[in-house]
Design an enzyme around this catalytic site. Sequence first.
Site, PDB file in Angstrom:
ATOM      1  N   ASP A   1      39.844  44.031  48.725  1.00 44.51           N
ATOM      2  CA  ASP A   1      39.626  42.367  47.704  1.00 44.51           C
ATOM      3  C   ASP A   1      40.040  43.016  46.435  1.00 44.51           C
ATOM      4  O   ASP A   1      39.612  43.985  46.053  1.00 44.51           O
ATOM      5  CB  ASP A   1      38.200  41.871  47.937  1.00 44.51           C
ATOM      6  CG  ASP A   1      37.998  40.699  47.224  1.00 44.51           C
ATOM      7  OD1 ASP A   1      39.061  39.925  47.072  1.00 44.51           O
ATOM      8  OD2 ASP A   1      37.068  40.055  47.022  1.00 44.51           O
TER       9      ASP A   1
ATOM     10  N   ASN B   1      41.905  31.777  53.496  1.00 46.90           N
ATOM     11  CA  ASN B   1      42.739  31.976  52.388  1.00 46.90           C
ATOM     12  C   ASN B   1      43.967  31.120  52.291  1.00 46.90           C
ATOM     13  O   ASN B   1      44.642  30.969  51.229  1.00 46.90           O
ATOM     14  CB  ASN B   1      43.281  33.526  52.394  1.00 46.90           C
ATOM     15  CG  ASN B   1      42.342  34.522  51.893  1.00 46.90           C
ATOM     16  OD1 ASN B   1      42.518  35.706  52.395  1.00 46.90           O
ATOM     17  ND2 ASN B   1      41.419  34.388  50.974  1.00 46.90           N
TER      18      ASN B   1
HETATM   19  C1  IPE Z   1      38.124  38.269  51.623  1.00 45.18           C
HETATM   20  O1  IPE Z   1      38.351  38.218  50.314  1.00 45.18           O
HETATM   21  C2  IPE Z   1      39.364  38.177  52.268  1.00 45.18           C
HETATM   22  C3  IPE Z   1      40.364  39.084  52.102  1.00 45.18           C
HETATM   23  C4  IPE Z   1      40.219  40.224  51.449  1.00 45.18           C
HETATM   24  C5  IPE Z   1      41.597  39.138  52.894  1.00 45.18           C
HETATM   25  P1  IPE Z   1      38.232  36.562  49.413  1.00 45.18           P
HETATM   26  O2  IPE Z   1      38.842  36.850  48.203  1.00 45.18           O
HETATM   27  O3  IPE Z   1      38.901  35.472  50.106  1.00 45.18           O
HETATM   28  O4  IPE Z   1      36.925  36.105  49.543  1.00 45.18           O
HETATM   29  P2  IPE Z   1      35.738  35.528  48.727  1.00 45.18           P
HETATM   30  O5  IPE Z   1      36.430  34.030  48.393  1.00 45.18           O
HETATM   31  O6  IPE Z   1      35.535  35.946  47.452  1.00 45.18           O
HETATM   32  O7  IPE Z   1      34.484  35.379  49.449  1.00 45.18           O
HETATM   33  C1  IPE Z   2      42.277  39.974  48.103  1.00 45.68           C
HETATM   34  O1  IPE Z   2      42.223  40.061  46.842  1.00 45.68           O
HETATM   35  C2  IPE Z   2      43.757  39.630  48.960  1.00 45.68           C
HETATM   36  C3  IPE Z   2      43.477  38.531  49.706  1.00 45.68           C
HETATM   37  C4  IPE Z   2      42.480  37.655  49.796  1.00 45.68           C
HETATM   38  C5  IPE Z   2      44.496  38.043  50.088  1.00 45.68           C
HETATM   39  P1  IPE Z   2      42.274  38.628  45.935  1.00 45.68           P
HETATM   40  O2  IPE Z   2      43.525  37.877  45.964  1.00 45.68           O
HETATM   41  O3  IPE Z   2      40.964  37.797  46.788  1.00 45.68           O
HETATM   42  O4  IPE Z   2      41.876  39.059  44.532  1.00 45.68           O
HETATM   43  P2  IPE Z   2      40.624  38.400  43.740  1.00 45.68           P
HETATM   44  O5  IPE Z   2      39.213  38.622  44.578  1.00 45.68           O
HETATM   45  O6  IPE Z   2      41.012  37.102  43.337  1.00 45.68           O
HETATM   46  O7  IPE Z   2      40.477  39.399  42.704  1.00 45.68           O
HETATM   47 MG    MG Z   3      39.186  38.110  46.582  1.00 42.03          MG
END
Ligand code: IPE
Ligand code: IPE
Ligand code: MG
Length: 247
Positions: free
Chosen positions: A27, A75
């Site tokens: 993340d 997602n």
């Molecule tokens: C969790 O991260 C999913 C992945 C890293 C693939 P998210 O960014 O989707 O989670 P939330 O929305 O902060 O809980």
């Molecule tokens: C994790 O990074 C990747 C996925 C969830 C696909 P994020 O895209 O959630 O990055 P932030 O949390 O918005 O910084």
């Molecule tokens: Mg995220």
Amino acid sequence: MALFKPKAAQAQVDFDYLPRHVAIIMDGNGRWAKRRGLPRTAGHAAGAETFRTIATYCQKIGIEYLTVYAFSTENWKRPLEEVSAIIGLLKKYLLESIEKMERDKIRLHFFGDLEALPPELRELTVRTDDISTHYDGMQVNVCFNYGGRDEIVRAARAFAAECAAGKKDPAQLTEADFSGYLYSAGVPDPDLVIRPSGELRISNFLLWQSAYAEFYYTDVLWPDFSKEELNKALAAYQGRSRRYGGV
Ligand code: IPE
Ligand code: IPE
Ligand code: MG
């Protein structure tokens, strides 16, 4: 014995006492990009490179199972452009990694519903899964279109169908049996779950499997996550007392 002992980190991490199974919520890609004035998709590309580095390092030090959360069932709520970019990165990564998988005998598996992927990419995931089934190196599980609740519901459905067909008796179901219906069938539970980016939540990751996992959180964003960061997580893990409800 560990396969490899990095010199600089020796004082911190005991490479003879590593977790068998490390799981990572990758993340912070979006915030990493935003801080650089880049589109979120650039963050995902950087995050994919970090995955490559960390997976190679895990393999080198002798981690047996590495499970990474790449795309959740939630997602899909993101803009189409971002979702497409992530799917594109999966394809690019798979095409590039086939050779490395062969060389290092890495078993690559997917946890999640891949029916939602474009047919060509789906076929590629099945192919890489098949190619690597008989390898004996580290097992990498990529969670894609994965949700912990979705996984449990699917398992419940599959079990219920077998009961309805008279093949199984609900009264006989054990926790171990139920685990066999999950994407992770046959894989030991994660010992260590790492979440970078400062969020202190599980976000639907390995809900069943992480019952007794040790958690490690860091503010570092995934694209900045390095071998040193992983060493910090491993050292923290080694300082934990795992009691599993005992004393
Ligand atoms: C969790 O991260 C999913 C992945 C890293 C693939 P998210 O960014 O989707 O989670 P939330 O929305 O902060 O809980
Ligand atoms: C994790 O990074 C990747 C996925 C969830 C696909 P994020 O895209 O959630 O990055 P932030 O949390 O918005 O910084
Ligand atoms: Mg995220």
